[in-house]
Design a protein around this motif. Structure first.
Motif, short mmCIF file in Angstrom:
data_model
loop_
_atom_site.label_atom_id
_atom_site.label_comp_id
_atom_site.label_asym_id
_atom_site.label_seq_id
_atom_site.Cartn_x
_atom_site.Cartn_y
_atom_site.Cartn_z
N LEU A 33 -14.53 30.20 35.36
CA LEU A 33 -15.48 29.93 36.43
C LEU A 33 -15.97 31.20 37.12
N SER A 34 -15.27 32.30 36.90
CA SER A 34 -15.66 33.56 37.54
C SER A 34 -16.72 34.32 36.74
N ASN A 35 -16.96 33.89 35.51
CA ASN A 35 -17.92 34.57 34.64
C ASN A 35 -19.32 34.03 34.91
N ALA A 36 -20.24 34.92 35.28
CA ALA A 36 -21.62 34.50 35.59
C ALA A 36 -22.41 34.13 34.34
N VAL A 37 -21.92 34.51 33.17
CA VAL A 37 -22.61 34.20 31.92
C VAL A 37 -22.39 32.73 31.57
N LYS A 38 -23.49 32.01 31.31
CA LYS A 38 -23.41 30.60 30.92
C LYS A 38 -24.12 30.42 29.59
N VAL A 39 -23.47 29.81 28.63
CA VAL A 39 -24.09 29.50 27.35
C VAL A 39 -23.95 27.99 27.15
N ASN A 40 -24.89 27.25 27.75
CA ASN A 40 -24.81 25.78 27.74
C ASN A 40 -23.43 25.33 28.21
N GLY A 41 -22.96 25.95 29.26
CA GLY A 41 -21.63 25.63 29.78
C GLY A 41 -20.92 26.90 30.18
N TYR A 42 -19.63 26.81 30.30
CA TYR A 42 -18.83 27.96 30.72
C TYR A 42 -18.20 28.66 29.52
N THR A 43 -18.02 29.97 29.65
CA THR A 43 -17.30 30.72 28.63
C THR A 43 -15.81 30.41 28.75
N CYS A 44 -15.05 30.79 27.74
CA CYS A 44 -13.62 30.49 27.71
C CYS A 44 -12.80 31.58 28.42
N LYS A 45 -11.83 31.13 29.15
CA LYS A 45 -10.88 32.05 29.76
C LYS A 45 -9.98 32.63 28.68
N ASP A 46 -9.50 33.83 28.90
CA ASP A 46 -8.53 34.44 28.00
C ASP A 46 -7.34 33.49 27.83
N SER A 47 -7.02 33.16 26.60
CA SER A 47 -5.97 32.16 26.33
C SER A 47 -4.61 32.55 26.92
N THR A 48 -4.41 33.85 27.13
CA THR A 48 -3.13 34.27 27.70
C THR A 48 -3.07 34.02 29.21
N GLN A 49 -4.22 33.70 29.80
CA GLN A 49 -4.29 33.46 31.24
C GLN A 49 -4.31 31.97 31.59
N ILE A 50 -4.21 31.10 30.60
CA ILE A 50 -4.25 29.65 30.83
C ILE A 50 -2.96 29.18 31.51
N THR A 51 -3.09 28.31 32.49
CA THR A 51 -1.94 27.76 33.20
C THR A 51 -2.05 26.24 33.27
N THR A 75 -16.25 11.92 44.88
CA THR A 75 -15.33 13.04 44.65
C THR A 75 -15.23 13.27 43.16
N GLY A 76 -15.72 14.39 42.69
CA GLY A 76 -15.77 14.65 41.26
C GLY A 76 -14.54 15.35 40.73
N ALA A 77 -14.18 15.00 39.50
CA ALA A 77 -13.13 15.71 38.75
C ALA A 77 -13.77 16.16 37.45
N ASN A 78 -14.66 17.16 37.59
CA ASN A 78 -15.36 17.69 36.43
C ASN A 78 -14.88 19.10 36.12
N VAL A 79 -15.57 19.77 35.23
CA VAL A 79 -15.11 21.09 34.79
C VAL A 79 -15.08 22.10 35.93
N GLU A 80 -15.87 21.89 36.96
CA GLU A 80 -15.87 22.82 38.09
C GLU A 80 -14.63 22.68 38.96
N LYS A 81 -13.99 21.53 38.88
CA LYS A 81 -12.74 21.30 39.61
C LYS A 81 -11.53 21.39 38.69
N LEU A 82 -11.74 21.13 37.41
CA LEU A 82 -10.67 21.03 36.43
C LEU A 82 -11.11 21.82 35.20
N PRO A 83 -10.94 23.14 35.21
CA PRO A 83 -11.48 24.01 34.16
C PRO A 83 -11.06 23.65 32.74
N GLY A 84 -9.90 23.00 32.61
CA GLY A 84 -9.42 22.62 31.28
C GLY A 84 -10.31 21.59 30.58
N LEU A 85 -11.22 20.96 31.33
CA LEU A 85 -12.13 19.98 30.72
C LEU A 85 -13.24 20.64 29.91
#
Length: 213
Positions: A33-51, A75-85
């Motif tokens: 969510l911190s990456n300003a680059v969007k390619v039809n959605g969000y880029t992937c977080k570094d897999s070593t940083q996943i929690t 109240t939404g539970a979408n990718v902006e609230k739940l990045p794993g989606l």
């Protein structure tokens, strides 16, 4: 005949390639969510940083305050609230309604929706592209579906609160409110001509909706 067979092979190859392109190439793609680059959605977080927190959200557990102008809160539970989606093509939301509250006519351009009534009595419906209203009275435990991109609404018809859980086949369904979009974005002359209203009436309506920048 050979030419037909060649064309058939090409078409089948293109279809297979298209399907393969839609397949996940890794286990997960948690949204960065911190990456300003969007390619039809969000880029992937570094897999070593996943929690585990990337896949967890408890925001749907509580009833929201419904003292709004419409008497409803989403109240939404979408990718902006739940990045794993991210890339999973699903999300949820909770909608709470005050007595006689309404979730005004709106569309989800990127998803179909299905709701489950947690509590209360609702009148819900959607409008087809031919202008037909498909509507139903719902009670606790009932389920109703809204097709992708069609105008729909939910109205609490009781003098007591109501709540639903909604599920979508997109991690970010998008919501476009009919009235807010019309009177918050379109020029006065378009609205006057379209709705056969007087300019003063349009200006009065537009005072309620702040244009998006």
């Amino acid at each position: 005949m050979a030419s037909f067979a060649t064309h058939l092979v090409v078409v089948v190859t293109m279809l297979v390639a298209a399907v393969a392109a839609a397949e996940m190439l890794q286990d997960v793609c948690v949204a960065d969510l911190s990456n300003a680059v969007k390619v039809n959605g969000y880029t992937c977080k570094d897999s070593t940083q996943i929690t585990p927190e990337d896949f967890y959200f408890k925001g749907l557990a509580s009833i929201a305050a419904t003292n709004t102008s419409t008497g409803s809160v989403v109240t939404g539970a979408n990718v902006e609230k739940l990045p794993g989606l991210n890339t999973l093509g699903l999300s949820m939301s909770r909608i709470d309604y005050a007595p006689n509250g309404i979730n005004p006519p709106h569309v989800h351009p990127r998803a179909s929706e299905i709701i489950f009534v947690l509590e209360g009595q609702l009148y819900v419906g959607f409008v087809t592209t031919s202008g037909k209203l498909i509507a139903k009275y719902l009670n606790k435990g009932d389920v109703f579906a809204f097709p992708k991109g069609l105008l729909h609404f939910q109205k609490n018809i009781a003098n007591s609160p109501a709540s639903v859980l909604a599920a979508f086949d997109s991690q970010l369904p998008g919501t476009q409110s009919l009235v807010a979009s019309l009177f918050g974005a379109l020029p006065d002359n378009i609205l006057v001509k379209s709705f056969q209203l007087k300019p003063k009436q349009v200006k009065k309506m537009k005072l309620r909706y702040t244009p998006k920048k």
